[in-house]
Write a protein that holds these residues in place. Sequence first.
Motif, PDB file in Angstrom:
ATOM      1  N   GLU A 116      10.483  16.249   1.128  1.00  0.00           N
ATOM      2  CA  GLU A 116      10.739  16.007  -0.296  1.00  0.00           C
ATOM      3  C   GLU A 116      10.087  14.726  -0.774  1.00  0.00           C
ATOM      4  O   GLU A 116       9.530  14.671  -1.871  1.00  0.00           O
ATOM      5  CB  GLU A 116      12.250  15.941  -0.547  1.00  0.00           C
ATOM      6  CG  GLU A 116      12.609  15.721  -2.013  1.00  0.00           C
ATOM      7  CD  GLU A 116      14.122  15.624  -2.222  1.00  0.00           C
ATOM      8  OE1 GLU A 116      14.536  15.454  -3.385  1.00  0.00           O
ATOM      9  OE2 GLU A 116      14.871  15.713  -1.221  1.00  0.00           O
ATOM     10  N   PHE A 117      10.132  13.694   0.037  1.00  0.00           N
ATOM     11  CA  PHE A 117       9.541  12.395  -0.315  1.00  0.00           C
ATOM     12  C   PHE A 117       8.372  12.126   0.631  1.00  0.00           C
ATOM     13  O   PHE A 117       8.462  11.294   1.535  1.00  0.00           O
ATOM     14  CB  PHE A 117      10.587  11.286  -0.214  1.00  0.00           C
ATOM     15  CG  PHE A 117      11.790  11.508  -1.080  1.00  0.00           C
ATOM     16  CD1 PHE A 117      11.735  11.280  -2.444  1.00  0.00           C
ATOM     17  CD2 PHE A 117      12.986  11.960  -0.525  1.00  0.00           C
ATOM     18  CE1 PHE A 117      12.846  11.483  -3.248  1.00  0.00           C
ATOM     19  CE2 PHE A 117      14.101  12.176  -1.319  1.00  0.00           C
ATOM     20  CZ  PHE A 117      14.027  11.940  -2.691  1.00  0.00           C
ATOM     21  N   LEU A 164       0.860  -1.177   0.000  1.00  0.00           N
ATOM     22  CA  LEU A 164       0.000   0.000   0.000  1.00  0.00           C
ATOM     23  C   LEU A 164       0.898   1.230   0.000  1.00  0.00           C
ATOM     24  O   LEU A 164       1.696   1.427   0.912  1.00  0.00           O
ATOM     25  CB  LEU A 164      -0.907   0.011   1.231  1.00  0.00           C
ATOM     26  CG  LEU A 164      -1.740   1.282   1.463  1.00  0.00           C
ATOM     27  CD1 LEU A 164      -2.685   1.548   0.304  1.00  0.00           C
ATOM     28  CD2 LEU A 164      -2.515   1.183   2.778  1.00  0.00           C
ATOM     29  N   ARG A 165       0.771   2.035  -1.050  1.00  0.00           N
ATOM     30  CA  ARG A 165       1.537   3.276  -1.158  1.00  0.00           C
ATOM     31  C   ARG A 165       0.600   4.446  -0.896  1.00  0.00           C
ATOM     32  O   ARG A 165      -0.446   4.563  -1.527  1.00  0.00           O
ATOM     33  CB  ARG A 165       2.165   3.384  -2.547  1.00  0.00           C
ATOM     34  CG  ARG A 165       2.856   4.711  -2.829  1.00  0.00           C
ATOM     35  CD  ARG A 165       3.231   4.813  -4.306  1.00  0.00           C
ATOM     36  NE  ARG A 165       3.736   6.132  -4.656  1.00  0.00           N
ATOM     37  CZ  ARG A 165       3.865   6.572  -5.907  1.00  0.00           C
ATOM     38  NH1 ARG A 165       3.519   5.792  -6.922  1.00  0.00           N
ATOM     39  NH2 ARG A 165       4.325   7.788  -6.147  1.00  0.00           N
ATOM     40  N   LEU A 166       0.984   5.301   0.024  1.00  0.00           N
ATOM     41  CA  LEU A 166       0.180   6.460   0.381  1.00  0.00           C
ATOM     42  C   LEU A 166       0.895   7.734  -0.044  1.00  0.00           C
ATOM     43  O   LEU A 166       2.065   7.937   0.279  1.00  0.00           O
ATOM     44  CB  LEU A 166      -0.059   6.501   1.892  1.00  0.00           C
ATOM     45  CG  LEU A 166      -0.736   5.277   2.515  1.00  0.00           C
ATOM     46  CD1 LEU A 166      -0.635   5.332   4.028  1.00  0.00           C
ATOM     47  CD2 LEU A 166      -2.178   5.199   2.091  1.00  0.00           C
ATOM     48  N   THR A 167       0.187   8.592  -0.775  1.00  0.00           N
ATOM     49  CA  THR A 167       0.696   9.915  -1.111  1.00  0.00           C
ATOM     50  C   THR A 167      -0.338  10.938  -0.642  1.00  0.00           C
ATOM     51  O   THR A 167      -1.394  10.578  -0.105  1.00  0.00           O
ATOM     52  CB  THR A 167       0.929  10.065  -2.626  1.00  0.00           C
ATOM     53  OG1 THR A 167      -0.331  10.134  -3.305  1.00  0.00           O
ATOM     54  CG2 THR A 167       1.725   8.884  -3.182  1.00  0.00           C
ATOM     55  N   THR A 168      -0.071  12.197  -0.865  1.00  0.00           N
ATOM     56  CA  THR A 168      -1.001  13.236  -0.400  1.00  0.00           C
ATOM     57  C   THR A 168      -2.301  13.244  -1.193  1.00  0.00           C
ATOM     58  O   THR A 168      -3.312  13.751  -0.718  1.00  0.00           O
ATOM     59  CB  THR A 168      -0.349  14.623  -0.493  1.00  0.00           C
ATOM     60  OG1 THR A 168       0.095  14.842  -1.841  1.00  0.00           O
ATOM     61  CG2 THR A 168       0.850  14.718   0.449  1.00  0.00           C
ATOM     62  N   ASN A 170      -5.069  13.322   6.206  1.00  0.00           N
ATOM     63  CA  ASN A 170      -3.822  13.991   6.583  1.00  0.00           C
ATOM     64  C   ASN A 170      -2.722  12.946   6.678  1.00  0.00           C
ATOM     65  O   ASN A 170      -2.923  11.869   7.259  1.00  0.00           O
ATOM     66  CB  ASN A 170      -3.960  14.689   7.943  1.00  0.00           C
ATOM     67  CG  ASN A 170      -5.033  15.759   7.933  1.00  0.00           C
ATOM     68  OD1 ASN A 170      -4.896  16.790   7.299  1.00  0.00           O
ATOM     69  ND2 ASN A 170      -6.122  15.491   8.646  1.00  0.00           N
ATOM     70  N   MET A 171      -1.576  13.262   6.108  1.00  0.00           N
ATOM     71  CA  MET A 171      -0.461  12.323   6.207  1.00  0.00           C
ATOM     72  C   MET A 171       0.869  13.074   6.276  1.00  0.00           C
ATOM     73  O   MET A 171       1.014  14.188   5.764  1.00  0.00           O
ATOM     74  CB  MET A 171      -0.451  11.339   5.030  1.00  0.00           C
ATOM     75  CG  MET A 171      -0.202  11.952   3.671  1.00  0.00           C
ATOM     76  SD  MET A 171       0.412  10.729   2.499  1.00  0.00           S
ATOM     77  CE  MET A 171       2.080  10.507   3.077  1.00  0.00           C
ATOM     78  N   ASP A 172       1.817  12.448   6.933  1.00  0.00           N
ATOM     79  CA  ASP A 172       3.160  12.995   7.064  1.00  0.00           C
ATOM     80  C   ASP A 172       4.112  11.873   6.677  1.00  0.00           C
ATOM     81  O   ASP A 172       4.268  10.896   7.410  1.00  0.00           O
ATOM     82  CB  ASP A 172       3.404  13.433   8.511  1.00  0.00           C
ATOM     83  CG  ASP A 172       4.729  14.154   8.677  1.00  0.00           C
ATOM     84  OD1 ASP A 172       5.356  14.463   7.647  1.00  0.00           O
ATOM     85  OD2 ASP A 172       5.129  14.393   9.827  1.00  0.00           O
ATOM     86  N   GLY A 173       4.711  11.982   5.490  1.00  0.00           N
ATOM     87  CA  GLY A 173       5.497  10.893   4.945  1.00  0.00           C
ATOM     88  C   GLY A 173       6.936  10.864   5.411  1.00  0.00           C
ATOM     89  O   GLY A 173       7.298  11.408   6.468  1.00  0.00           O
ATOM     90  N   TYR A 174       7.759  10.236   4.595  1.00  0.00           N
ATOM     91  CA  TYR A 174       9.168  10.015   4.938  1.00  0.00           C
ATOM     92  C   TYR A 174       9.907  11.331   5.178  1.00  0.00           C
ATOM     93  O   TYR A 174      10.680  11.462   6.124  1.00  0.00           O
ATOM     94  CB  TYR A 174       9.825   9.212   3.815  1.00  0.00           C
ATOM     95  CG  TYR A 174      11.307   9.016   3.966  1.00  0.00           C
ATOM     96  CD1 TYR A 174      11.817   8.064   4.852  1.00  0.00           C
ATOM     97  CD2 TYR A 174      12.217   9.758   3.217  1.00  0.00           C
ATOM     98  CE1 TYR A 174      13.185   7.875   4.994  1.00  0.00           C
ATOM     99  CE2 TYR A 174      13.578   9.578   3.346  1.00  0.00           C
ATOM    100  CZ  TYR A 174      14.065   8.644   4.234  1.00  0.00           C
ATOM    101  OH  TYR A 174      15.416   8.469   4.367  1.00  0.00           O
ATOM    102  N   SER A 175       9.663  12.305   4.315  1.00  0.00           N
ATOM    103  CA  SER A 175      10.306  13.612   4.452  1.00  0.00           C
ATOM    104  C   SER A 175       9.478  14.623   3.669  1.00  0.00           C
ATOM    105  O   SER A 175       8.525  14.272   2.969  1.00  0.00           O
ATOM    106  CB  SER A 175      11.744  13.578   3.918  1.00  0.00           C
ATOM    107  OG  SER A 175      11.759  13.371   2.512  1.00  0.00           O
TER     108      SER A 175
END
Length: 266
Positions: A53-54, A10-14, A46-51
């Motif tokens: 930039e990514f 499962l890949r999550l993006t904004t 709402n999500m806060d990913g790896y960084s």
Amino acid sequence: MAKLAKTCTLRLTTTKLYFILSEKVVNGGIAIWCELTQGHFFNEYNMDGYSEEFNEIYLDLTPDNLLRSLKSSQNAKSIKIKLTKKHAPCLTFEVELPSLSSNSRLVTHDIPVNVIPHRLWDDYKEPDMPDFDVSIYMPPLKLLRSVVDRMKNLSNFVLLSANQRGQMKVKVQTDLVTVTTYFNDLDHPTWRRDDSQSQEDRGSLQRDPAQFAEVHVDIRKLAQFLSSQQVNPLKVICNIVDNRIAHFFLLHEDVSLQYFMPVVST
């Protein structure tokens, strides 16, 4: 996905969610790329990913566990999904269920997941669209599923072929019997090709419209794929690379799904 794979990513993006299965197609595995727009499914997201930039998150999970949590929440007033860390990383479902009293009941489901490190993200890129020989809209999946279900009792393999004149054939052949089902008057999509492509790369554009492209595929994998389709796609496109791969493209207003099925030796 739960019918097609025991595990997936499962890949999550904004803006989107992706369900990914990436087996080695050249070794007989399948590949799946399912894309969902988050705005069609969530009131708040709402999500806060790896960084910064990514800003993405990649998780390995068992889709059947996800399915069970959603099935048990069908009558929920609300569902909140969070990535949490308890004894291990989990997707936590906080399900608010209606109650006979004025108070709601809150049920929690924890689904174990594995967080994929950033260094491995390149292994989960969207598959390239194959340079297909034939592209055609498929007949109704319910009808095709009925045909394939009957044929799988006769052989382990099925020959799927089509041309640009709207003809498709589904065929099984053994020492004792040959059975072929014909579909005619099927539409075919119009794809825009890059003008910079070489003449060799655009070979399918020069192909005789009456010439069939064909693939031998595992009939049980094809039947499994057809029986798993419960999203009622608006259209399903079948792209065939002659004797190499079948690529199915399901289009729905909320979901798009690509399914790559390799050829098998008979």
